[in-house]
Design a protein around this motif. Structure first.
Motif, PDB file in Angstrom:
ATOM      1  N   LEU A  42     -35.603  13.191  53.771  1.00  0.00           N
ATOM      2  CA  LEU A  42     -35.834  11.821  54.233  1.00  0.00           C
ATOM      3  C   LEU A  42     -36.339  10.895  53.135  1.00  0.00           C
ATOM      4  O   LEU A  42     -36.641   9.719  53.396  1.00  0.00           O
ATOM      5  CB  LEU A  42     -36.814  11.815  55.412  1.00  0.00           C
ATOM      6  CG  LEU A  42     -36.266  12.349  56.735  1.00  0.00           C
ATOM      7  CD1 LEU A  42     -37.323  12.316  57.828  1.00  0.00           C
ATOM      8  CD2 LEU A  42     -35.056  11.538  57.192  1.00  0.00           C
ATOM      9  N   GLY A  43     -36.460  11.404  51.919  1.00  0.00           N
ATOM     10  CA  GLY A  43     -36.859  10.551  50.799  1.00  0.00           C
ATOM     11  C   GLY A  43     -38.273  10.015  50.906  1.00  0.00           C
ATOM     12  O   GLY A  43     -38.508   8.808  50.769  1.00  0.00           O
ATOM     13  N   ARG A  44     -39.210  10.901  51.184  1.00  0.00           N
ATOM     14  CA  ARG A  44     -40.606  10.430  51.317  1.00  0.00           C
ATOM     15  C   ARG A  44     -41.580  11.531  50.910  1.00  0.00           C
ATOM     16  O   ARG A  44     -41.241  12.715  50.910  1.00  0.00           O
ATOM     17  CB  ARG A  44     -40.889  10.021  52.765  1.00  0.00           C
ATOM     18  CG  ARG A  44     -40.683  11.166  53.718  1.00  0.00           C
ATOM     19  CD  ARG A  44     -40.898  10.762  55.170  1.00  0.00           C
ATOM     20  NE  ARG A  44     -40.750  11.936  56.028  1.00  0.00           N
ATOM     21  CZ  ARG A  44     -41.143  12.020  57.275  1.00  0.00           C
ATOM     22  NH1 ARG A  44     -41.695  10.996  57.858  1.00  0.00           N
ATOM     23  NH2 ARG A  44     -40.992  13.118  57.974  1.00  0.00           N
ATOM     24  N   TYR A  45     -42.797  11.092  50.563  1.00  0.00           N
ATOM     25  CA  TYR A  45     -43.892  12.020  50.282  1.00  0.00           C
ATOM     26  C   TYR A  45     -44.815  11.973  51.484  1.00  0.00           C
ATOM     27  O   TYR A  45     -45.244  10.891  51.893  1.00  0.00           O
ATOM     28  CB  TYR A  45     -44.638  11.610  49.008  1.00  0.00           C
ATOM     29  CG  TYR A  45     -43.776  11.795  47.776  1.00  0.00           C
ATOM     30  CD1 TYR A  45     -43.864  12.969  47.026  1.00  0.00           C
ATOM     31  CD2 TYR A  45     -42.852  10.827  47.384  1.00  0.00           C
ATOM     32  CE1 TYR A  45     -43.056  13.169  45.902  1.00  0.00           C
ATOM     33  CE2 TYR A  45     -42.034  11.013  46.276  1.00  0.00           C
ATOM     34  CZ  TYR A  45     -42.148  12.182  45.546  1.00  0.00           C
ATOM     35  OH  TYR A  45     -41.346  12.368  44.453  1.00  0.00           O
ATOM     36  N   VAL A  46     -45.118  13.158  52.040  1.00  0.00           N
ATOM     37  CA  VAL A  46     -45.892  13.199  53.279  1.00  0.00           C
ATOM     38  C   VAL A  46     -47.326  13.660  52.989  1.00  0.00           C
ATOM     39  O   VAL A  46     -47.535  14.675  52.313  1.00  0.00           O
ATOM     40  CB  VAL A  46     -45.229  14.170  54.293  1.00  0.00           C
ATOM     41  CG1 VAL A  46     -46.025  14.232  55.591  1.00  0.00           C
ATOM     42  CG2 VAL A  46     -43.779  13.757  54.554  1.00  0.00           C
ATOM     43  N   TYR A  47     -48.282  12.897  53.515  1.00  0.00           N
ATOM     44  CA  TYR A  47     -49.704  13.194  53.314  1.00  0.00           C
ATOM     45  C   TYR A  47     -50.321  13.537  54.666  1.00  0.00           C
ATOM     46  O   TYR A  47     -50.103  12.815  55.651  1.00  0.00           O
ATOM     47  CB  TYR A  47     -50.433  11.982  52.713  1.00  0.00           C
ATOM     48  CG  TYR A  47     -49.863  11.636  51.353  1.00  0.00           C
ATOM     49  CD1 TYR A  47     -50.442  12.132  50.196  1.00  0.00           C
ATOM     50  CD2 TYR A  47     -48.707  10.857  51.237  1.00  0.00           C
ATOM     51  CE1 TYR A  47     -49.896  11.857  48.948  1.00  0.00           C
ATOM     52  CE2 TYR A  47     -48.149  10.576  50.001  1.00  0.00           C
ATOM     53  CZ  TYR A  47     -48.754  11.079  48.858  1.00  0.00           C
ATOM     54  OH  TYR A  47     -48.204  10.815  47.634  1.00  0.00           O
ATOM     55  N   THR A  48     -51.098  14.638  54.707  1.00  0.00           N
ATOM     56  CA  THR A  48     -51.622  15.099  56.000  1.00  0.00           C
ATOM     57  C   THR A  48     -53.144  15.202  56.045  1.00  0.00           C
ATOM     58  O   THR A  48     -53.700  15.417  57.115  1.00  0.00           O
ATOM     59  CB  THR A  48     -51.046  16.494  56.352  1.00  0.00           C
ATOM     60  OG1 THR A  48     -51.312  17.371  55.249  1.00  0.00           O
ATOM     61  CG2 THR A  48     -49.555  16.439  56.620  1.00  0.00           C
ATOM     62  N   SER A  49     -53.815  15.069  54.883  1.00  0.00           N
ATOM     63  CA  SER A  49     -55.272  15.234  54.951  1.00  0.00           C
ATOM     64  C   SER A  49     -55.916  13.918  55.401  1.00  0.00           C
ATOM     65  O   SER A  49     -55.445  12.826  55.064  1.00  0.00           O
ATOM     66  CB  SER A  49     -55.841  15.691  53.603  1.00  0.00           C
ATOM     67  OG  SER A  49     -56.535  14.637  52.976  1.00  0.00           O
ATOM     68  N   HIS A  50     -56.976  14.034  56.164  1.00  0.00           N
ATOM     69  CA  HIS A  50     -57.695  12.862  56.678  1.00  0.00           C
ATOM     70  C   HIS A  50     -58.045  11.892  55.554  1.00  0.00           C
ATOM     71  O   HIS A  50     -57.773  10.689  55.627  1.00  0.00           O
ATOM     72  CB  HIS A  50     -58.964  13.337  57.393  1.00  0.00           C
ATOM     73  CG  HIS A  50     -59.876  12.241  57.818  1.00  0.00           C
ATOM     74  ND1 HIS A  50     -60.785  11.634  56.971  1.00  0.00           N
ATOM     75  CD2 HIS A  50     -60.013  11.609  59.008  1.00  0.00           C
ATOM     76  CE1 HIS A  50     -61.440  10.701  57.617  1.00  0.00           C
ATOM     77  NE2 HIS A  50     -60.999  10.660  58.861  1.00  0.00           N
ATOM     78  N   ASP A  51     -58.607  12.439  54.475  1.00  0.00           N
ATOM     79  CA  ASP A  51     -59.107  11.562  53.415  1.00  0.00           C
ATOM     80  C   ASP A  51     -57.972  10.916  52.623  1.00  0.00           C
ATOM     81  O   ASP A  51     -58.078   9.750  52.225  1.00  0.00           O
ATOM     82  CB  ASP A  51     -60.041  12.350  52.469  1.00  0.00           C
ATOM     83  CG  ASP A  51     -61.339  12.723  53.166  1.00  0.00           C
ATOM     84  OD1 ASP A  51     -61.540  12.290  54.327  1.00  0.00           O
ATOM     85  OD2 ASP A  51     -62.146  13.463  52.578  1.00  0.00           O
ATOM     86  N   ASP A  52     -56.895  11.656  52.390  1.00  0.00           N
ATOM     87  CA  ASP A  52     -55.767  11.070  51.646  1.00  0.00           C
ATOM     88  C   ASP A  52     -55.099   9.960  52.475  1.00  0.00           C
ATOM     89  O   ASP A  52     -54.747   8.898  51.957  1.00  0.00           O
ATOM     90  CB  ASP A  52     -54.730  12.152  51.295  1.00  0.00           C
ATOM     91  CG  ASP A  52     -55.264  13.134  50.240  1.00  0.00           C
ATOM     92  OD1 ASP A  52     -56.269  12.796  49.574  1.00  0.00           O
ATOM     93  OD2 ASP A  52     -54.681  14.227  50.104  1.00  0.00           O
ATOM     94  N   VAL A  53     -54.924  10.220  53.759  1.00  0.00           N
ATOM     95  CA  VAL A  53     -54.306   9.212  54.644  1.00  0.00           C
ATOM     96  C   VAL A  53     -55.156   7.939  54.642  1.00  0.00           C
ATOM     97  O   VAL A  53     -54.646   6.820  54.480  1.00  0.00           O
ATOM     98  CB  VAL A  53     -54.145   9.788  56.079  1.00  0.00           C
ATOM     99  CG1 VAL A  53     -53.850   8.691  57.087  1.00  0.00           C
ATOM    100  CG2 VAL A  53     -53.047  10.853  56.097  1.00  0.00           C
ATOM    101  N   LYS A  54     -56.464   8.149  54.731  1.00  0.00           N
ATOM    102  CA  LYS A  54     -57.372   6.993  54.766  1.00  0.00           C
ATOM    103  C   LYS A  54     -57.281   6.209  53.455  1.00  0.00           C
ATOM    104  O   LYS A  54     -57.204   4.974  53.451  1.00  0.00           O
ATOM    105  CB  LYS A  54     -58.800   7.516  54.972  1.00  0.00           C
ATOM    106  CG  LYS A  54     -59.825   6.465  55.183  1.00  0.00           C
ATOM    107  CD  LYS A  54     -61.128   7.117  55.617  1.00  0.00           C
ATOM    108  CE  LYS A  54     -62.244   6.095  55.546  1.00  0.00           C
ATOM    109  NZ  LYS A  54     -63.537   6.694  55.775  1.00  0.00           N
ATOM    110  N   ALA A  55     -57.282   6.931  52.341  1.00  0.00           N
ATOM    111  CA  ALA A  55     -57.254   6.260  51.038  1.00  0.00           C
ATOM    112  C   ALA A  55     -55.949   5.468  50.875  1.00  0.00           C
ATOM    113  O   ALA A  55     -55.952   4.330  50.383  1.00  0.00           O
ATOM    114  CB  ALA A  55     -57.391   7.296  49.918  1.00  0.00           C
ATOM    115  N   ILE A  56     -54.835   6.028  51.310  1.00  0.00           N
ATOM    116  CA  ILE A  56     -53.542   5.338  51.162  1.00  0.00           C
ATOM    117  C   ILE A  56     -53.499   4.084  52.045  1.00  0.00           C
ATOM    118  O   ILE A  56     -53.147   2.994  51.587  1.00  0.00           O
ATOM    119  CB  ILE A  56     -52.372   6.297  51.499  1.00  0.00           C
ATOM    120  CG1 ILE A  56     -52.282   7.392  50.426  1.00  0.00           C
ATOM    121  CG2 ILE A  56     -51.047   5.543  51.634  1.00  0.00           C
ATOM    122  CD1 ILE A  56     -51.350   8.523  50.775  1.00  0.00           C
ATOM    123  N   LEU A  57     -53.896   4.234  53.301  1.00  0.00           N
ATOM    124  CA  LEU A  57     -53.807   3.083  54.208  1.00  0.00           C
ATOM    125  C   LEU A  57     -54.741   1.954  53.794  1.00  0.00           C
ATOM    126  O   LEU A  57     -54.450   0.785  54.006  1.00  0.00           O
ATOM    127  CB  LEU A  57     -54.098   3.512  55.653  1.00  0.00           C
ATOM    128  CG  LEU A  57     -53.057   4.445  56.269  1.00  0.00           C
ATOM    129  CD1 LEU A  57     -53.465   4.822  57.690  1.00  0.00           C
ATOM    130  CD2 LEU A  57     -51.665   3.810  56.294  1.00  0.00           C
TER     131      LEU A  57
END
Ligand code: HEM
Length: 406
Positions: A42-57
């Motif tokens: 699907l051409g994407r990098y998937v992030y699943t950790s709480h802290d990484d998701v928070k930092a990206i958003l």
């Protein structure tokens, strides 16, 4: 599971039966194996950790406008339609801020509370129409409530609510679905065109007769001397429908299912209705209606030793982040008295869900209203069906049986 055998593509979406039925063990296996999963399919990098998701958003520099993503990436291929005026969800600064400011006033906590009586009346009226002991909670309750509420906010006549619900449900099925069939695409486009025409008519009608509703507010609004274009107003109306209807229906549906699956929690809520606010936060964490959000890299980002370059798609798994065992003790347990129910079900940062307070209030009023009306409420043998729409988690059917108090 080694990184090479981790699921990607369709297997990481609600189109896949196993993922659709229970995505959490699959997301946990990714969390345990890697911080960043490259989903080639699907051409994407998937992030699943709480802290990484928070930092990206919360990274204010990352982009949301699909036109800035590289060709071949998830965002560019599946969300970027260069022919259409994007809604604020897919806009960057300064346009994003301009549009968000123009429509944000009615969504503040205080403004939303003014709708409480209307929402309570809507919930009661919808419950009044249910006349069988066994019923589909989605079709007869969780679906109609948010549609009627947003229709009222937009100043749309109740007689037109059914058609616009149908159009908005059909459009949402393709809006975030990279695997739509040609038939679904055609139906979605037809519904989208019907919605556009409908809103164009509503805007025209308001011009000469401004009222106390969101469309009139947008027509009135002027920011730095600039008015919204008709196309921009139509896009924001579409977004409010698409972002607000299905998601709130899913919250009510998933929340009631969690209660019926956990009778001890249901009994606790019945005994102590004051727990409803915390219970709804736990419902949002436990079975989030929006499972994925995302951003586009505006520079090289290095998370977990995996550099991702400008123009790549970053997909944040809100469902995984909300079940991260590093943050939530016993994350798969549904506990309406959980002390720390903070979650990322509404995303975060600049694009944090505008309708969060409205959705919370609707779910609180709807669920308490339902439990009051039905002192006995349980699963029916007819079961439930999860929807197969990527990025969303909710049911298309959820059969329950209740003994009506009235
Ligand atoms: C339970 C119900 C809902 C959930 C789970 C939900 C979830 C979300 C998520 C995850 C985002 C993206 C945030 C990000 O990218 O960081 C979002 C954005 C948005 N939502 Fe909601 N939403 C819900 C209900 C509503 C309602 C009721 C409305 C309005 C009537 C609404 C309007 C919006 C808008 C306008 C945006 C775009 C905000 C921006 O780009 O600045 N949502 N929502």
């Amino acid at each position: 599971m080694s990184e090479t055998t981790l699921p990607t593509g369709v297997a990481l979406t609600a189109i896949d039966e196993q993922f659709r039925e229970d995505p959490y063990p699959i997301l946990r296996s990714i969390q345990a194996a890697t911080r960043v999963l490259h989903d080639d399919e699907l051409g994407r990098y998937v992030y699943t950790s709480h802290d990484d998701v928070k930092a990206i958003l919360r990274d204010k520099d990352l982009w949301s406008d699909p036109r800035k993503a590289k060709p071949g990436t998830f965002t560019r291929e599946f969300l970027g339609n260069a022919d259409e005026e994007p809604s604020m969800l897919l806009m960057d600064e300064p346009d994003h801020r301009r549009l968000r400011m123009l429509v944000s006033k009615p969504f503040t906590p205080a403004a939303v509370q003014r709708w409480r009586a209307q929402i309570e009346a809507t919930v009661e009226a919808v419950l009044d129409r249910i006349d069988t002991e066994e019923f589909d909670l989605i079709a007869q309750f969780a679906g109609p409530v948010p549609t009627i509420v947003i229709a009222r906010m937009l100043g749309i006549d109740e007689s037109k609510v059914d058609s616009f619900k149908q159009w908005s449900d059909t459009s949402v099925r393709i809006a975030f679905n990279p695997f739509s069939t040609p038939e679904e695409l055609a139906a979605g486009e037809k519904a989208g065109a019907a919605l556009n025409d409908f809103f164009a008519g509503e805007i025209e009608a308001r011009r000469s007769n401004l009222g106390d509703d969101l469309i009139s507010d947008m027509l009135r609004a002027e920011e730095e001397g600039e008015t919204l274009s008709v196309q921009e107003i139509i896009s924001q109306c579409n977004l409010l429908l698409i972002a607000g209807n299905v998601t709130t229906t899913d919250l009510i549906g998933n929340g009631v299912k969690a209660l019926l699956d956990n009778p001890d929690q249901l009994a606790k809520l019945r005994a102590e209705p004051g727990l409803i606010e915390n219970a709804v936060e736990e419902m949002l964490r436990f079975d989030s209606p929006v499972t994925n959000s995302g951003r586009i890299a505006n520079r090289t980002i290095d998370i977990g030793g995996c550099p991702v370059h400008e123009g790549e798609s970053l997909s944040t798994s809100l469902a995984a982040a909300n079940h991260d065992p590093a943050v939530y003790p016993d994350p798969d347990k549904f506990d309406i008295e959980r002390e720390d129910t903070h979650h990322q079900a509404f995303g975060g940062g600049r694009h944090l869900c505008l309708g969060a307070h409205l959705a919370r209030l609707e779910a609180q009023v709807a669920i308490l209203g339902l439990l009051n009306r039905y002192p006995v409420l349980e699963h029916s043998e007819r079961g439930h069906v999860f929807a197969s729409v990527p990025s969303f988690r909710g049911m298309t059917e959820f059969w329950v049986r209740g003994e009506n108090q009235q």
